[in-house]
Scaffold this active site. Structure first.
Site, PDB file in Angstrom:
ATOM      1  CB  SER A 177      -1.019  -0.060   1.140  1.00  0.00           C
ATOM      2  OG  SER A 177      -1.923   0.962   1.167  1.00  0.00           O
TER       3      SER A 177
ATOM      4  CG  ASP B  19      -6.686  -2.160  -3.816  1.00  0.00           C
ATOM      5  OD1 ASP B  19      -6.983  -1.014  -3.304  1.00  0.00           O
ATOM      6  OD2 ASP B  19      -5.520  -2.755  -3.807  1.00  0.00           O
TER       7      ASP B  19
ATOM      8  CG  HIS C 197      -5.974  -1.808  -0.072  1.00  0.00           C
ATOM      9  ND1 HIS C 197      -5.105  -1.625  -0.893  1.00  0.00           N
ATOM     10  CD2 HIS C 197      -5.709  -1.466   1.094  1.00  0.00           C
ATOM     11  CE1 HIS C 197      -3.988  -0.928  -0.418  1.00  0.00           C
ATOM     12  NE2 HIS C 197      -4.473  -0.908   0.911  1.00  0.00           N
TER      13      HIS C 197
END
Length: 357
Positions: free
Chosen positions: A143, A297, A327
């Site tokens: 991320s 995501d 995600h």
């Protein structure tokens, strides 16, 4: 978090950070790995050293956790578990970095922290101290940490003081640009867990500035300064995404924002914050990449566009796209939040490292 923020009790991100605190575990060594909290170049890191005899020089990974540059910690249960597993199974040294977080420390501070640790670790005397093979070191992150890993890999290319070349870069559902927040993945996953569009907009804006005007402009995709129009080709999803991801979506680029916004958030246009904005000439020199994207995501298309640009630049890329994942799915590998998809993605990631690092 919203209520605490509105009532003035604490900043939104401070309230969110309570989740991080609940997940923290102490640095605990076991029969396979010695775990310690220390500092590299005055930046806190959690260090994982395998205990078994090396049988030669070891591999190494410098890891940057996720959390939108505002949350997260190397000591969270899931990160600790994954780092421990990689250190043990690959007989690798893992340096998991606790960089300073926004909003107290905005861009470029988190980047500067992770870059400082990486540069320190890549010194030949440090690699030698830990028995690391200088030809088998990678950077990795998930991320926001994937954003930092991509940016570090790029910046190392420009640093004449760094002689060690990275073997690989591993980007797990990375955030790679903030110019266009109306990609098909943002539209398709507007309210999906664990990262709705509104939260990603909040993370990006907090990374750059305390000015709420930026967040409001980002929410309507009207935040790109007119003079940055030439950069939109770097994130033009109508040509960078495959047809199955474009689907029936119609491309409409970001509307120009006010000049005042650009002054408060220069990071928007800086490849250290938005690695997708790097030139083709820079991308050509990057090490091989493993990029994981998840269908459900908002950041899916950032990763896919980077895959396309890296491949076009001649960089070897392994792209693993998980059609059934959301995600941060790889974090779900421990009871009581344990999912088969988390284990599958972690196994794929570790398998690639065994073959390619």
């Amino acid at each position: 978090s919203e209520a605490a923020d509105l009532l003035g009790l604490m900043h939104y991100m401070e309230a969110m950070r309570l989740i991080t605190v609940l997940e923290l575990v102490a640095p605990t060594s076991d029969e396979n790995v010695t775990v310690t909290d220390t500092e590299f170049n005055n930046v806190p890191v959690r260090l994982y050293l395998p205990r078994r005899a090396p049988g030669g020089l070891r591999r190494a990974m410098v890891y940057f956790h996720g959390g939108g540059w505002c949350l997260g910690d190397a000591g969270m249960k899931s990160y600790d578990h994954i780092s421990r597993r990689i250190s043990n199974e690959l007989n690798a040294v893992v340096v998991s970095v606790n960089y300073r977080l926004a909003p107290q420390h905005r861009f470029p501070v988190p980047f500067e922290d992770v870059y400082s640790v990486t540069k320190f670790f890549l010194q030949s005397k440090v690699l030698s101290q830990y028995g690391v093979d200088p030809a088998r070191v990678c950077v990795a992150g998930d991320s926001a940490g994937g954003n930092l890993a991509a940016a570090v890999a790029q910046q190392l290319l420009e640093d004449p003081e760094v002689k060690t070349k990275l073997k690989a870069q591993i980007l797990l559902y990375p955030a790679l640009q903030a110019l266009d927040l109306d990609l098909p993945s943002y539209r398709d996953n507007d309210n999906k867990p664990l990262l709705p569009r509104s939260l990603m907009v909040r993370f990006w804006s907090e990374y750059f500035t305390s000015d709420p005007a930026l967040r409001e402009a980002m929410a309507s995709n009207r935040h790109v300064p007119a003079e940055a129009g030439h950069l939109l080709q770097m994130v033009n999803w109508s040509r960078l995404l495959p047809a199955e991801m474009r689907r029936a979506h119609v491309y409409r680029g970001p509307a120009p924002g006010g000049a005042g916004l650009a002054h408060g958030c220069r990071g928007l246009l800086d490849p250290r914050a938005a690695p997708l904005l790097a030139s083709d000439a820079r991308l050509r020199r990057l090490p091989p990449a493993f990029i994981l994207t998840c269908e459900h995501d908002v950041l899916r298309d950032d990763g896919v566009m980077y895959v396309e640009r890296l491949r076009a630049a001649g960089v070897p890329v392994t792209h693993h796209h998980a059609k059934d994942a959301f995600h941060a799915a790889m974090m779900f590998v421990l009871w009581p939040l344990e999912l088969a998809v988390g284990h599958r993605l972690l196994d794929t990631y570790v398998g690639w490292l065994k073959e390619n690092l």
